[in-house]
Design a protein around this motif. Structure first.
Motif, short mmCIF file in Angstrom:
data_model
loop_
_atom_site.label_atom_id
_atom_site.label_comp_id
_atom_site.label_asym_id
_atom_site.label_seq_id
_atom_site.Cartn_x
_atom_site.Cartn_y
_atom_site.Cartn_z
N TRP A 7 0.72 -1.15 -0.03
CA TRP A 7 -0.01 0.04 -0.05
C TRP A 7 0.89 1.26 -0.04
O TRP A 7 0.70 2.30 -0.50
CB TRP A 7 -1.04 0.19 1.33
N VAL A 8 1.95 1.29 0.70
CA VAL A 8 2.82 2.07 0.92
C VAL A 8 3.38 2.61 -0.64
O VAL A 8 3.70 3.71 -1.08
CB VAL A 8 3.91 2.25 2.03
N GLU A 9 3.99 1.66 -1.16
CA GLU A 9 4.45 1.52 -2.72
C GLU A 9 3.35 2.30 -3.48
O GLU A 9 3.46 2.97 -4.57
CB GLU A 9 5.17 0.29 -3.23
N HIS A 10 2.16 1.60 -3.41
CA HIS A 10 1.10 2.15 -4.40
C HIS A 10 0.75 3.63 -3.95
O HIS A 10 0.68 4.45 -5.27
CB HIS A 10 -0.34 1.38 -4.04
N VAL A 11 0.86 4.19 -3.04
CA VAL A 11 0.62 5.50 -2.63
C VAL A 11 1.88 6.32 -3.50
O VAL A 11 1.56 7.29 -3.83
CB VAL A 11 0.44 5.94 -1.18
N PHE A 12 3.06 5.94 -3.30
CA PHE A 12 4.14 6.46 -3.67
C PHE A 12 4.15 6.65 -5.30
O PHE A 12 4.43 7.63 -6.07
CB PHE A 12 5.61 5.78 -3.45
N TRP A 13 3.72 5.40 -5.90
CA TRP A 13 3.74 5.32 -7.39
C TRP A 13 2.70 6.40 -8.12
O TRP A 13 2.55 7.00 -8.91
CB TRP A 13 3.78 4.05 -7.93
N ILE A 14 1.21 6.22 -7.38
CA ILE A 14 0.42 7.26 -7.87
C ILE A 14 0.61 8.70 -7.71
O ILE A 14 0.44 9.34 -8.71
CB ILE A 14 -0.72 6.60 -6.95
N ARG A 15 1.34 9.14 -6.56
CA ARG A 15 1.62 10.25 -6.35
C ARG A 15 3.10 10.57 -7.58
O ARG A 15 2.87 11.83 -7.97
CB ARG A 15 2.37 10.82 -5.00
N SER A 16 3.83 9.66 -7.51
CA SER A 16 4.79 9.97 -8.84
C SER A 16 4.05 9.97 -10.27
O SER A 16 4.61 10.93 -10.98
CB SER A 16 5.84 8.97 -8.85
N TYR A 17 3.12 9.53 -10.38
CA TYR A 17 2.31 9.52 -11.89
C TYR A 17 1.84 10.91 -11.99
O TYR A 17 1.76 11.48 -13.00
CB TYR A 17 1.32 8.26 -12.00
N VAL A 18 1.09 11.44 -10.81
CA VAL A 18 0.34 12.45 -10.63
C VAL A 18 1.49 13.75 -10.83
O VAL A 18 1.18 14.55 -11.85
CB VAL A 18 -0.39 12.69 -9.43
N ALA A 23 3.82 17.78 -14.51
CA ALA A 23 5.00 18.41 -15.01
C ALA A 23 5.37 18.06 -16.47
O ALA A 23 6.15 19.06 -17.23
CB ALA A 23 6.26 17.74 -14.27
N GLY A 24 4.59 17.35 -17.07
CA GLY A 24 4.60 16.98 -18.47
C GLY A 24 5.88 16.10 -18.75
O GLY A 24 6.54 16.16 -20.00
N ASP A 25 6.46 15.07 -17.73
CA ASP A 25 7.46 14.26 -17.98
C ASP A 25 7.13 13.00 -18.58
O ASP A 25 6.53 12.24 -17.61
CB ASP A 25 8.23 14.36 -16.72
N GLU A 26 7.05 13.00 -19.76
CA GLU A 26 6.35 11.87 -20.14
C GLU A 26 7.30 10.33 -19.99
O GLU A 26 6.69 9.42 -19.69
CB GLU A 26 6.11 11.79 -21.86
N ALA A 27 8.42 10.57 -19.85
CA ALA A 27 9.19 9.45 -19.59
C ALA A 27 8.85 8.87 -18.00
O ALA A 27 8.84 7.68 -18.02
CB ALA A 27 10.79 9.60 -19.83
N GLN A 28 9.00 9.90 -17.19
CA GLN A 28 8.70 9.52 -15.84
C GLN A 28 7.20 9.08 -15.69
O GLN A 28 7.01 8.18 -14.86
CB GLN A 28 8.92 10.69 -14.91
N ARG A 29 6.36 9.65 -16.35
CA ARG A 29 4.83 9.20 -16.30
C ARG A 29 4.82 7.86 -16.83
O ARG A 29 4.11 7.05 -15.98
CB ARG A 29 4.04 10.19 -17.21
N GLU A 33 3.33 5.02 -14.43
CA GLU A 33 2.33 4.09 -14.96
C GLU A 33 2.38 2.57 -14.60
O GLU A 33 1.53 1.96 -14.25
CB GLU A 33 1.91 4.47 -16.21
N ALA A 34 3.62 2.13 -15.39
CA ALA A 34 3.99 1.03 -15.45
C ALA A 34 4.05 0.14 -13.80
O ALA A 34 3.61 -0.79 -13.54
CB ALA A 34 5.13 0.40 -16.15
N GLU A 35 4.75 0.89 -13.02
CA GLU A 35 4.80 0.63 -11.63
C GLU A 35 3.57 0.57 -10.88
O GLU A 35 3.34 -0.23 -10.00
CB GLU A 35 5.90 1.50 -10.68
N VAL A 36 2.63 1.53 -11.12
CA VAL A 36 1.35 1.64 -10.53
C VAL A 36 0.58 0.18 -11.06
O VAL A 36 -0.05 -0.51 -10.06
CB VAL A 36 0.50 2.81 -10.89
N VAL A 37 0.74 -0.07 -12.09
CA VAL A 37 -0.02 -1.33 -12.63
C VAL A 37 0.87 -2.55 -12.21
O VAL A 37 -0.13 -3.56 -11.58
CB VAL A 37 0.20 -1.53 -14.20
N ASN A 38 1.92 -2.74 -12.03
CA ASN A 38 2.50 -3.66 -11.34
C ASN A 38 2.37 -3.75 -9.88
O ASN A 38 2.14 -4.98 -9.45
CB ASN A 38 4.04 -3.56 -11.44
#
Length: 71
Positions: A7-18, A23-29, A33-38
């Protein structure tokens, strides 16, 4: 992995995605996104013993999901 850690990782990756999306950073997005799905798949696999295999069955088939109001 422990459920709490997932759950902690999920919150981290959701925040990173947002943040990456805003920021318009397509590479990091794309990475986030891949980490959120995983992570979501790992969460589903972790709770499957409690709720049954349908918790880990993957995406629903047969159309779009209806809201409660449409049911």
């Amino acid at each position: 992995m422990a459920l709490r850690d997932l759950w902690v990782e999920h919150v981290f990756w959701i925040r990173s995605y947002v943040l990456a999306t805003n920021a318009g950073d397509e590479a990091q997005r794309a990475v986030a996104e891949a980490e959120v799905v995983n992570n979501a798949k790992a969460l589903a696999a972790t709770i499957a013993p409690f709720y049954g295999q349908p918790a880990y069955s993957g995406p629903r088939r047969g159309g779009t999901r209806r809201s409660r109001r449409e049911r």
